[in-house]
Structure formats: structure tokens, C-alpha cells
Scaffold this motif. Structure first.
Motif, mmCIF file in Angstrom:
data_model
loop_
_atom_site.group_PDB
_atom_site.id
_atom_site.type_symbol
_atom_site.label_atom_id
_atom_site.label_comp_id
_atom_site.label_asym_id
_atom_site.label_seq_id
_atom_site.Cartn_x
_atom_site.Cartn_y
_atom_site.Cartn_z
ATOM 1 N N ALA A 270 -13.614 -11.849 4.568
ATOM 2 C CA ALA A 270 -12.378 -11.426 4.130
ATOM 3 C C ALA A 270 -12.423 -9.764 3.998
ATOM 4 O O ALA A 270 -11.420 -9.211 4.510
ATOM 5 C CB ALA A 270 -12.237 -11.945 2.641
ATOM 6 N N ASP B 142 -10.326 -7.410 6.706
ATOM 7 C CA ASP B 142 -9.284 -6.820 5.876
ATOM 8 C C ASP B 142 -9.467 -5.276 6.393
ATOM 9 O O ASP B 142 -8.514 -4.481 6.740
ATOM 10 C CB ASP B 142 -9.481 -6.637 4.259
ATOM 11 N N ARG C 133 -4.806 -7.728 -0.539
ATOM 12 C CA ARG C 133 -5.731 -8.219 0.139
ATOM 13 C C ARG C 133 -7.122 -7.356 -0.467
ATOM 14 O O ARG C 133 -8.119 -8.419 -0.438
ATOM 15 C CB ARG C 133 -5.705 -7.836 1.675
ATOM 16 N N GLY D 195 -11.965 -19.238 2.956
ATOM 17 C CA GLY D 195 -12.551 -17.919 3.290
ATOM 18 C C GLY D 195 -12.880 -17.364 5.034
ATOM 19 O O GLY D 195 -12.163 -16.535 5.207
ATOM 20 N N TRP E 294 -9.564 -17.948 6.877
ATOM 21 C CA TRP E 294 -8.698 -16.674 6.547
ATOM 22 C C TRP E 294 -9.174 -15.591 7.444
ATOM 23 O O TRP E 294 -8.454 -14.867 7.964
ATOM 24 C CB TRP E 294 -8.487 -16.342 5.152
#
Length: 644
Positions: free
Chosen positions: A90, A94, A107, A160, A163
Motif C-alpha cells: 500500500a 500510494d 490513502r 493489501g 490493492w
């Protein structure tokens, strides 16, 4: 001869692969933190590599553990790496989305929450049986059993990682430049490797895979090779994110680190592992064999790396190989100031020994004057400036003057006088063979060294200007600040050039010192004339070096001020100044360098004060102008000592 068990062989091969993968993961982690720590994307990738390193460190230790009870603490510690991986996915993706202009506060908070949840899962795995419990061994593979909370962790892990992968493809779709899109494709394809490497499959598979140990360990070895390859691809792609340097620099840095880090470390580990297997056959203790093997491998690798580096450069820098080879040849041919001095000292020593003369010196011409390069014996009585003046019209030597034999050192093409070699007149007759065959060869080599150094200095100055312009392009403002001027590595050179052309010349008219704030302020008192203002500021800086009390020409505390005042403000000749200050000319040139550095320090301090108070009056207090020069302090006849 005992037959080798195939399972033992496969497990040993897996041990080597796991050791190499651990070295690779840790080396890549250090590489990202060392070179790209400022990049948020690199920090996210570093967390991924940290998770892989922790898990594979545990795997490596488990090869030396004998029973499940001893293995369980290490299996639980591995969960730090397992739990961190989804949060790191993540984090990385991001940062990549923000690079494409997609900013999202939620986020950011999700990333922070994922790291908090990761440490919570680790604490549960470490201190309770809610997530995992009871270490066991199946097919010579240690693992834990899933606890009641493992399904929740599975949702966290898959969510996770999933994503992160989805975000990676979003980054690829949002990337506009084709080159960047291609690199994002590499990253999206290779970033699955950490998740594959850290996930604890045996918690789900139970006894299914270890029931076929040969198949199981073979699959583990193949998957680890696949993971290691993809880790290198992932870091290679991340290395280009947020980097404002050419691709060649990134690739060269990458090649150098690979050869000095992972490749060397893996080779040492392989050799030590092989030696440990042979210790019984050799009948020697490991305490002796391992250090010998490690040292021998490292020393031998220094030669091997020179041979395999061209292969890496061909793989990564195929289009630039010929230019890189040319740059290396130029780098090896560079002559430093110390190299030049030692080379000329060697030639001077040969000439002195051949002519049986204990005294000699070598000088070179520079833009700021004559510079002694090498000397033997007592040359205090030698007039360096007069010596060069004597050989100026001569095409070859020796020119006999003032008790010395002098050879001019000229450029090969234009015949420009670059310097001279002088030795005290030999005490006995010199044979024609030495005079006309031996000495001219050495003189020619000395002249060639001076010319090569001069060409190199000009090239380096041009390169420094290019580098300076490149740095300016990264500045927020087009012009350098006053602070950047006084902290510039060429600041002392600018001061020296301005002093050398104090009474007029291109180095004063085009001096970067004209941009100093203290000079801008001084223009108000000099009718807006920047040249007069700079001249006045330099005179003020010299005046601030004046000691208190009555002036004395030969006193040590007055030396720097007297030298500066006579050399630059009055413009007197070097030989005359040396006589008045009781110095040899070579000592005078050395003292002159120290004096110019002192002026630069005073000028820098004046600039700092002017910068702190831009609204105050100019820092230069009014002084009576020198009657002959138009600035500075008038010197009474009794102080000057010159005939009136």
C-alpha cells in the motif's frame, strides 16, 4: 563410497539459494536506502525488501534447527516480515500514484493504518496462539498451524497485496510518457515477488506438500530463483522513480553496486559453503579453512570483477559501451597537480644527477603568474622571473644566465613558453652526447607533461562550467544567490583573478564577484560604476588585514598585508617585492597564495554582513583615495621606503 541422498542434495541446494536470496534482498534494501532515501516510492519498496529479508533470514536459520520446539520462536519471528508486506504494498503504490498526480488523504491514512495493523498481527503471532500455534515438521520442513484468527489475517494479506497490485496497474494507466509506462509495466509485473516469497503456504497446505518431499523442495527452490530474479527487476524499476539523473548514471551505479555487493557476497557464501562440505575430506578444521577461503575469494574477485564488468555493461548499457570505455581511458590518463610535481621532480633529479649539479628548479607559467613546481637545493638567490625573461626569445637550451643553465619548456605545436627547467651550472665539462641527445629527451618529456596538464586544466574548467550551469537549472532562481557565490569552490580563484587584473582586464570586467551584495552597495558611493565598486571592496578587504601599529616591511605580522598592498594595489614587480620583503621569489609565490585566501575570507565575511543588513548603509567606510590609484590608503614615504 557412500551414496548421496537426493533429498539431502536438494535441501542443500535450497540452502544455497535461500542464502543467496537473503543476500540479494538485504543488499537491495541497503541500495535503496543509501541512494534513494529521499524518494517515498523507494522507502515503500525498502519496506517490502525488509519483509523479504526477515522471512528469508528465518528460513536460513531453520536449516540449522533440529526439532520443532527450537524452530517455533524463529517461525513466529518471521511473522514480522509476513505482516509488514501488505502495508508495504500500500505504501509503495500510494507513493507511485502521487507521482502521477493522484493525491488522496484517505490513502495516506490507510497506509498508516495498514502498518499499525501489521504490528498488531506480529504481536499476536509472537505472544499468543490466536493467529498461529504449535510448530511442527513435515517432510523436513518446519511450519506452524493456523489459529482461529488466521482467516482474518488472510483477508488482510490478500486485500493489501491485491490493492497494491491494482494500484500499480492504475499507475501504469495514468503514466503519460511511454518510457515511464514501460518501467511501470516492469514494476507491476515484478512486485508480486515479495508476496509470493513471504506468504506461509504450509499453514494452508498442511501435510499435503511435505508428503512428497522431493517435489516440495524442488518447487521451493524453483520459486525462490523466480523470486530473486523478480526482486532485482522490481528494484531496478523503482530506481528510476523520482530521479533527476541520466539513465546511464543510474545503470552505472546499479552495476557497480551489484558487483561490489550481492555478487561478491554470494560468491563468498558459496565458497564458504563448499569448503564446509570438504572440511572432513581435507582433514582440516573449519576455523582455519573458512577465513582462508573468504580472503582468497575476495582477493581473487578483485581481478575477476574487472573481467565481468564489461558483460554487465553490455547487458545494461549496450549503446554506451564505447563511450564509457573512452571515458575510462581519459580518466586513467588524467594528471593531477601532485602527479605533475612528482613527474617533474623526477626529471629534474635525473638532470641534476647527470650534470652533477645539486641545485635546480622547475617553474610553469599560469594565468596568475609564475608558479614554482619543483626544486632541489638552495634557490633563494635565483631570480625566477628574470630566468624566464632570459629564455623567452630562445627556442632551445641551455641558456646560461645568473649561474644557471636554463631550458625553455614550450608547447609542441605553437611553441608557446610554458615554463622552464634550470639547474646550477655544472662544475665540469658536459659531454656533447649528454647535452645534445640525452637532455633534450628529458626536456621534451617535461614540456609535454606541462602542456598536457594545461590542456587538462582548460578541459576541466569547461566541464566545471557545464556542471555549474546544470546546477543552476535546478535552482529555483536563474541567478546564484550571494551565499552560493561565497561558498562556491571557485570563489578563491575569482578573488585571485580580480586582484591580478585589479587595474583593468577581462577577469575584473567579467568577474562573478560583481554580483556580490557588498559590491552592489558600494556602487552607490562610486557613481554606479561596478568596476570601481569592486576595486574599492577589494582594497577594503586588503585594508582589513592591516595589523595595528607602525608599518614594518619585514615583520612577520605585516607580511601578508605588505605583499598584497605592494603586489596588487601598487602593482610592483615580483623581484622588487621579494627584495623589499627579504624573501626568495619561490617563497613569495607561496605567501601570495596564503594572502589571497585571507582576502577571500575577509570578503566572504563582508558579504555575509551585507546580506544580514541589506537596508543599512554600505559596509565600506569612506577612506581617503590613494593619490596615484584612486582608491585605498595613501602610504607615507617613510612607510613605503621607495625613493621619492
Amino acid at each position: 563410497m557412500a551414496r548421496t541422498d537426493p533429498l539431502d542434495l536438494i535441501i542443500q541446494i535450497n540452502f544455497v539459494i535461500v542464502a543467496a536470496l537473503l543476500i540479494a534482498a538485504f543488499s537491495l534494501l541497503v541500495y535503496l536506502l543509501a541512494y534513494y532515501f529521499q524518494s517515498r516510492s523507494a522507502r515503500g519498496a525498502a519496506w517490502l525488501l525488509a519483509s523479504v529479508s526477515i522471512v528469508y533470514l528465518g528460513d536460513l536459520v531453520l536449516f540449522f534447527v533440529a526439532d520443532p520446539r527450537s524452530a517455533e520462536p524463529w517461525l513466529r519471528l518471521q511473522w514480522l516480515g509476513i505482516a509488514i508486506a501488505p502495508a508495504a504494498y500500500a505504501h509503495l503504490t500510494d507513493a507511485l500514484l502521487e507521482r502521477t498526480g493522484s493525491f488522496s488523504p484517505w490513502r495516506r491514512w490507510a497506509v498508516r493504518g495498514a502498518y499499525a495493523l501489521a504490528f498488531l498481527w506480529f504481536l499476536l503471532a509472537l505472544s499468543s496462539d490466536l493467529l498461529v500455534h504449535d510448530g511442527t515438521a513435515d517432510g523436513r520442513a518446519f511450519h506452524l498451524w493456523a489459529g482461529p484468527l488466521f482467516p482474518l489475517f488472510l483477508i488482510y494479506f490478500i486485500g493489501g497485496v491485491g490493492w497494491g497490485i491494482v494500484n500499480a496497474w492504475r499507475v501504469r494507466q495514468r503514466t503519460l510518457i511511454s518510457t515511464h509506462r514501460r518501467r511501470m509495466t516492469y514494476l507491476a509485473l515484478t512486485m508480486i515477488a515479495p508476496a509470493v516469497g513471504v506468504f506461509p503456504y504450509l499453514l494452508l497446505a498442511g501435510r499435503t506438500l511435505p508428503a512428497y518431499p522431493l517435489v516440495f523442495w524442488g518447487m521451493v527452490g524453483i520459486s525462490n530463483l523466480f523470486i530473486g530474479t523478480m526482486l532485482f527487476g522490481m528494484v531496478y524499476a523503482v530506481a528510476y522513480v523520482d530521479v533527476l539523473v541520466p539513465d546511464r548514471v543510474v545503470k552505472q551505479r546499479w552495476i557497480t553496486y551489484l558487483l561490489r555487493g550481492p555478487v561478491l557476497a554470494t560468491l563468498v557464501a558459496l565458497v564458504m559453503f563448499g569448503v564446509s562440505r570438504l572440511s572432513h575430506a581435507l582433514g582440516l578444521p573449519l576455523a582455519l579453512l573458512l577465513p582462508l577461503a573468504a580472503v582468497g575469494t575476495i582477493v581473487s574477485y578483485e581481478l575477476l570483477s574487472d573481467g565481468i564488468r564489461p558483460l554487465f555493461e553490455w547487458l545494461f548499457l549496450r549503446r554506451d559501451v564505447s563511450e564509457l570505455a573512452r571515458m575510462r581511458r581519459l580518466s586513467e590518463a588524467m594528471i593531477t597537480a601532485r602527479d605533475l610535481r612528482q613527474f617533474l621532480e623526477g626529471i629534474l633529479a635525473l638532470i641534476c644527477e647527470t650534470l652533477r649539479s645539486p641545485t635546480g628548479f622547475v617553474v610553469r607559467r599560469t594565468p596568475e603568474g609564475i608558479e614554482p613546481v619543483a626544486a632541489f637545493g638552495d634557490i633563494a638567490h635565483a631570480s625566477i622571473e628574470a630566468t624566464l625573461a632570459e629564455v623567452e626569445p630562445s627556442s632551445n637550451g641551455p641558456v646560461r644566465t645568473d649561474g644557471f643553465w636554463v631550458w625553455p619548456l614550450r608547447s609542441r605545436a605553437e611553441g608557446i613558453l610554458l615554463g622552464a627547467i634550470a639547474v646550477a651550472a655544472p662544475p665540469s665539462e658536459v659531454s656533447p652526447e649528454v647535452l645534445h641527445e640525452v637532455l633534450p629527451v628529458w626536456i621534451a618529456r617535461a614540456a609535454a607533461a606541462l602542456e598536457d596538464r594545461l590542456i587538462q586544466e582548460r578541459a576541466l574548467q569547461a566541464l566545471e562550467q557545464v556542471a555549474e550551469e546544470a546546477r543552476r537549472l535546478r535552482w529555483a532562481e536563474g541567478e546564484p544567490s550571494a551565499r552560493s557565490l561565497i561558498e562556491h569552490p571557485e570563489f578563491i580563484t575569482w578573488v585571485r583573478d580580480a586582484l591580478a587584473h585589479y587595474w583593468g582586464g577581462p577577469r575584473l570586467l567579467q568577474s562573478p564577484l560583481l554580483q556580490l551584495r557588498v559590491v552592489q552597495q558600494a556602487m552607490e558611493a562610486h557613481d554606479g560604476n561596478p568596476i570601481r565598486a569592486l576595486r574599492a571592496v577589494l582594497a577594503e578587504a586588503i585594508e582589513r588585514l592591516r595589523p595595528d601599529g607602525e608599518r614594518k616591511l619585514t615583520a612577520p605580522e605585516w607580511l601578508l598585508y605588505n605583499l598584497l598592498e605592494l603586489r596588487f594595489l601598487q602593482g610592483r614587480k615580483v623581484r622588487e617585492i621579494a627584495q623589499r620583503l627579504a624573501l626568495s621569489e619561490s617563497d613569495l609565490y607561496r605567501k601570495q597564495r596564503a594572502a589571497i585566501e585571507a582576502v577571500a575570507m575577509v570578503l566572504a565575511e563582508m558579504e555575509r554582513r551585507a546580506a544580514r543588513s541589506t537596508e543599512e548603509e554600505p559596509s565600506l567606510p569612506p577612506r581617503a583615495p590613494h593619490p596615484a590609484r584612486g582608491g585605498g590608503r595613501e602610504i607615507p614615504p617613510e612607510e613605503d621606503g621607495a625613493p621619492r
